[in-house]
Design an enzyme around this catalytic site. Structure first.
Site, PDB file in Angstrom:
ATOM      1  N   ARG A 117     -30.039  -5.886  28.390  1.00 41.79           N
ATOM      2  CA  ARG A 117     -29.640  -6.221  27.020  1.00 41.79           C
ATOM      3  C   ARG A 117     -29.372  -7.702  26.848  1.00 41.79           C
ATOM      4  O   ARG A 117     -29.340  -8.215  25.749  1.00 41.79           O
ATOM      5  CB  ARG A 117     -28.407  -5.405  26.616  1.00 41.79           C
ATOM      6  CG  ARG A 117     -27.184  -5.707  27.449  1.00 41.79           C
ATOM      7  CD  ARG A 117     -26.105  -4.656  27.262  1.00 41.79           C
ATOM      8  NE  ARG A 117     -25.081  -5.067  26.317  1.00 41.79           N
ATOM      9  CZ  ARG A 117     -23.941  -4.403  26.120  1.00 41.79           C
ATOM     10  NH1 ARG A 117     -23.710  -3.274  26.772  1.00 41.79           N
ATOM     11  NH2 ARG A 117     -23.061  -4.822  25.255  1.00 41.79           N
ATOM     12  N   CYS A 176     -20.327   4.326  19.318  1.00 42.34           N
ATOM     13  CA  CYS A 176     -19.596   3.061  19.178  1.00 42.34           C
ATOM     14  C   CYS A 176     -20.433   1.842  19.535  1.00 42.34           C
ATOM     15  O   CYS A 176     -19.956   0.722  19.473  1.00 42.34           O
ATOM     16  CB  CYS A 176     -18.300   3.082  19.986  1.00 42.34           C
ATOM     17  SG  CYS A 176     -18.563   3.127  21.763  1.00 42.34           S
ATOM     18  N   HIS A 228     -22.846  -9.812  24.918  1.00 41.40           N
ATOM     19  CA  HIS A 228     -21.446  -9.712  24.527  1.00 41.40           C
ATOM     20  C   HIS A 228     -20.993 -10.883  23.685  1.00 41.40           C
ATOM     21  O   HIS A 228     -20.121 -10.738  22.841  1.00 41.40           O
ATOM     22  CB  HIS A 228     -20.581  -9.527  25.765  1.00 41.40           C
ATOM     23  CG  HIS A 228     -20.631  -8.119  26.261  1.00 41.40           C
ATOM     24  ND1 HIS A 228     -21.181  -7.776  27.453  1.00 41.40           N
ATOM     25  CD2 HIS A 228     -20.259  -6.965  25.662  1.00 41.40           C
ATOM     26  CE1 HIS A 228     -21.132  -6.460  27.596  1.00 41.40           C
ATOM     27  NE2 HIS A 228     -20.580  -5.947  26.527  1.00 41.40           N
TER      28      HIS A 228
HETATM   29  C1  PEP Z   1     -21.964   0.013  24.550  1.00 40.87           C
HETATM   30  O1  PEP Z   1     -22.414  -0.162  25.686  1.00 40.87           O
HETATM   31  O2  PEP Z   1     -22.642   0.460  23.611  1.00 40.87           O
HETATM   32  C2  PEP Z   1     -20.578  -0.334  24.248  1.00 40.87           C
HETATM   33  C3  PEP Z   1     -20.025  -0.012  23.088  1.00 40.87           C
HETATM   34  O3  PEP Z   1     -19.891  -1.031  25.185  1.00 40.87           O
HETATM   35  P1  PEP Z   1     -20.087  -2.598  25.439  1.00 40.87           P
HETATM   36  O4  PEP Z   1     -21.005  -3.126  24.371  1.00 40.87           O
HETATM   37  O5  PEP Z   1     -18.741  -3.203  25.375  1.00 40.87           O
HETATM   38  O6  PEP Z   1     -20.706  -2.601  26.798  1.00 40.87           O
HETATM   39 MG    MG Z   2     -21.038  -0.532  27.318  1.00 39.60          MG
END
Ligand code: PEP
Ligand code: MG
Length: 745
Positions: free
Chosen positions: A633, A670, A357
């Site tokens: 991730r 997204c 993030h």
């Molecule tokens: C995702 O998981 O792809 C997403 C858009 O949400 P975040 O990256 O905020 O977890």
């Molecule tokens: Mg997400």
């Protein structure tokens, strides 16, 4: 006694040369050595003889050795002492006739180290083949520590002229890492966890220093005990720090080291630093990740003690430069947002992965980030000029004028590319065969909103509402939430904005909210799970959204939905809030669409049902890939291990696109995938027609789209997916397709 004399010598006024001259005389006398010399590191990785007692005085400033050359160079390169009774028989011995050193047989030398890096070498030599004992070498190390302070003061060699080396070898001017965010920035280094510089090295009163050390140790121990007791401080990571703390605090060997250093005449803080440097020299070359982790834990502990002993606060924002390049081991998104956006230029991390993030936030702020840059924290000094080159995944430390010129040229070229994207701004976003492609923005803060106008995006496809919560020092009130949502709705005008309800938990920590201890926070109590279990927070957020959306078109989606049932329950909470509006005679939104993020794989097996229930779907590919491949991730060891363009991932994505089409349910992607041209190409080939991305991706994705024939891409994808046995990733084949069709990536 020696340290006291050294300090007196340093305190006496005199030119730096005179001071060094006196120091070598003093040391030679005390150590009963015929020779004492100081070599300092200069630009170009050269060690230059700066002062000597015993060698030919005319050799001063003439004798130079490369780092790694000769015994002196060897000591600097490895950052460790050497003691030899017959130096000339050592294979590394390099004879320098101008010094007249051939008559001296034995040699002991230590690196002059400061904050873990080598600034020079201190050497003593004797005619006889004598063996220097451990105590003598330690005395030399202590003297070298005092020397380091004189050198670091910058009067002898100007800081620009000193070429620094870390304790493990040469500092390259270029540090290679991986790209977390593209772009290039120039600025000055700010260490996220600033190293503490010790001002007082020599003790006035050794007994007093022992007391100070004991007190600091006790205070730090108390701090940690308090943390341990506190309920909300029991996460895995903190617990590990605590356990390490215990390990070291109760480690008698380490305490003994500090005590001995203090006994030799150092202050408590210099003793702590000295003990850490010793361990670092012994363990620093180990590549064992466990040992490296322990070493960095010990550094944390030393820092805690040093902070106490020097009475310093950790960060001082006011004194930071106007063009900050923040250097950190790793960082959470909220920590990055703590920095003044107007002065933040770039970020360099020792760790980090592209989907973390902090990287996503950095991308939204449009600052370049290089991650996994080895040992940057110990290789970069605060205030160093730094180039963060995200495009080429490298960090340039103290770049020369020629390099700067090239970097300025790259920045100009980037600006030029941007201008071309801006020129495309008003072209309709469609493929060559007229498939309309929606290009939306990912946003979350007020700073993101002007990007709508700049990029000509179709709207905001993902509004991460948790960002407002993460940057705040306390829970935002309902009125504050409503205000932000209204600003977003007003900014989009007649376009749409899709608000995602709070996606907290995992790595998105709210500093003011009590943390629940979890073994696996990414798989834990987060997002919609918190919303359904403790509906208070979700309800007040929904209320703020509905009020902001009064008489407007409102889109709300829920993160981390794992079952259709969860969505139905979330929808019921919205219904209750709508009824609440009615009861209070407030207007409802003109339209309300409720969507689901597809980011938990279980939903793929209820995909037809969820596509029928929800008003729209949005693929959170970041989380979907992490859960699909069971690869964290945030974890740099596995984050890049699996390719979202491999057959398994593409087929999973295809089933979402197919289900959406079948149920006439609009689908957007997204996650970060949609913002990368080659991956967006693959997604269009799979049937997706709408993406939401970070603002800087809109230009490149539009350029790609305008050249793409969607039907040809689909045919190619079908062909590729029909036979994937033994193929790790379709990426190369898709790149070839793009090249053959002149699609810019
Ligand atoms: C995702 O998981 O792809 C997403 C858009 O949400 P975040 O990256 O905020 O977890
Ligand atoms: Mg997400």
């Amino acid at each position: 006694m020696l340290l006291k004399r050294l300090r007196d010598t340093m305190a006496r006024v005199g030119s730096p040369e005179e001071t060094l001259g006196e120091v070598v005389r003093l040391v030679a006398n005390e150590m009963v050595a015929e020779v004492c010399s100081i070599y300092l590191l200069r630009a170009g990785e050269v060690l230059e003889l700066f002062a000597t007692q015993g060698l030919n005085p005319s050799a001063v400033h003439r004798t130079r050795l490369r780092v790694g050359e000769g015994l002196v160079g060897d000591i600097a390169a490895h950052g460790r002492p050497l003691a030899l009774d017959d130096a000339q028989r050592h294979p590394q011995y390099a004879y320098r006739p101008e010094t007249g050193e051939e008559i001296y047989h034995s040699l002991a030398g230590v690196p002059i180290v400061r904050a873990g890096r080598v600034l020079g070498v201190l050497v003593v030599q004797n005619r006889t083949r004598r063996q220097y004992d451990e105590e003598e070498v330690e005395t030399l190390q202590t003297i070298a520590m005092v020397m380091a302070e004189i050198v670091a003061a910058g009067h002898i060699v100007s800081p620009n002229e000193v070429q620094q080396v870390d304790g493990l070898g040469l500092l390259p001017l270029r540090i290679d890492g991986v790209q977390l965010t593209p772009g290039v920035a120039i600025g000055h280094a700010v260490l996220h966890e600033p190293r503490i510089i010790i001002q007082r090295v020599v003790a006035e009163d050794v007994g007093q220093e022992h007391v100070r050390f004991q007190e600091a140790l006790a205070a730090v121990r108390d701090d940690v005990d308090r943390m341990l007791e506190a309920h909300d401080m029991q996460s895995g990571e903190q617990r590990e720090i605590l356990e390490t703390f215990r390990m070291f605090v109760d480690d008698r060997g380490w305490r003994e080291r500090v005590r001995e250093a203090v006994d030799s005449g150092l202050t408590a803080e210099a003793g702590v630093q000295r003990a850490f440097d010793d361990v670092r020299i012994r363990l620093g070359q180990s590549t064992d990740p466990y040992i490296r982790e322990r070493l960095s834990d010990l550094q944390d502990l030393s820092n805690r003690l040093l902070l106490r002993l020097t009475g310093r606060a950790s960060t001082d924002q006011a004194s930071q430069p106007d063009d900050m390049i923040v250097i950190a081991r790793d960082m959470g998104p909220a920590e990055l947002l703590d920095y003044d956006r107007a002065r933040l230029r770039g970020l360099v991390l020792e760790e980090g992965s592209a989907l973390s993030h902090v990287a996503i936030v950095a991308r939204a702020l449009d600052i370049p980030v290089v991650g996994r840059a080895p040992d940057v924290l110990s290789r970069i000094e605060p205030g160093d000029a730094i180039v963060v080159d995200g495009d080429n995944a490298q960090v340039l430390v103290r770049p020369g004028e020629d390099i700067l010129q090239t970097v300025y040229a790259a920045i100009d070229a980037r600006a030029e590319r941007r201008r071309r994207f801006v020129a495309m701004r008003d072209l309709p976003s469609a493929t060559r065969d007229q498939a309309r492609i929606g290009l939306h923005l990912n946003a979350g803060l007020l700073v993101d909103l002007p990007h709508l106008e700049e990029t000509g995006a179709t709207g905001i496809g993902l509004f991460r509402t948790e960002l407002q919560f993460m940057v705040a020092a306390r829970m935002p009130t309902m009125a504050e939430q409503q205000q932000l949502y209204l600003a977003a709705l007003e900014a989009v005008g007649d376009k749409t904005v899709t608000f995602r309800t709070l996606d907290i938990g995992g790595d998105k920590i709210l500093p003011y909210m009590r943390r629940v201890e979890e073994e696996n926070p990414a798989l834990g109590w987060r997002a919609i799970r918190i919303g359904l279990d403790r509906p208070g927070l979700l309800r007040s957020q929904l209320r703020a959204l509905l009020r902001a959306g009064e008489k407007r078109h409102l889109k709300i989606m829920f993160p981390m939905v794992a079952t259709v049932d969860e969505f139905i329950r979330a929808r019921a909470i919205v219904q209750r809030e709508l009824a609440h509006l009615d009861r209070h005679d407030r207007e409802r939104p003109a339209s309300l669409a409720l969507g689901v993020m597809v980011e938990v794989p279980s939903l793929l097996f209820e995909i037809d049902e969820i596509a029928r229930e929800a008003d729209f779907l949005s693929v959170g590919s970041n989380d979907l890939m992490q859960f699909l491949f069971a690869a964290d991730r945030e974890n740099r060891f596995v984050a890049d291990r699996f390719d979202p363009l491999s057959a398994g991932a593409l087929r999973a994505l295809k089933c979402i696109a197919d289900a959406g089409r079948k149920a006439h349910c609009p689908v957007t992607v997204c996650g970060e995938m949609g913002g990368r041209p080659i991956e967006a190409l693959a997604l269009i080939a799979l049937g997706f027609r709408s993406f939401s991305m970070t603002p800087s991706s809109v230009g490149p994705i539009k350029a790609m789209t305008l050249q793409l024939n969607a039907a040809a891409a689909r045919d190619q994808m079908d062909k590729l997916l029909a036979d994937v046995s033994g193929i790790a990733s379709l990426r190369p084949a898709l790149k070839t397709f793009a090249a053959e069709h002149d699609v810019p990536l």
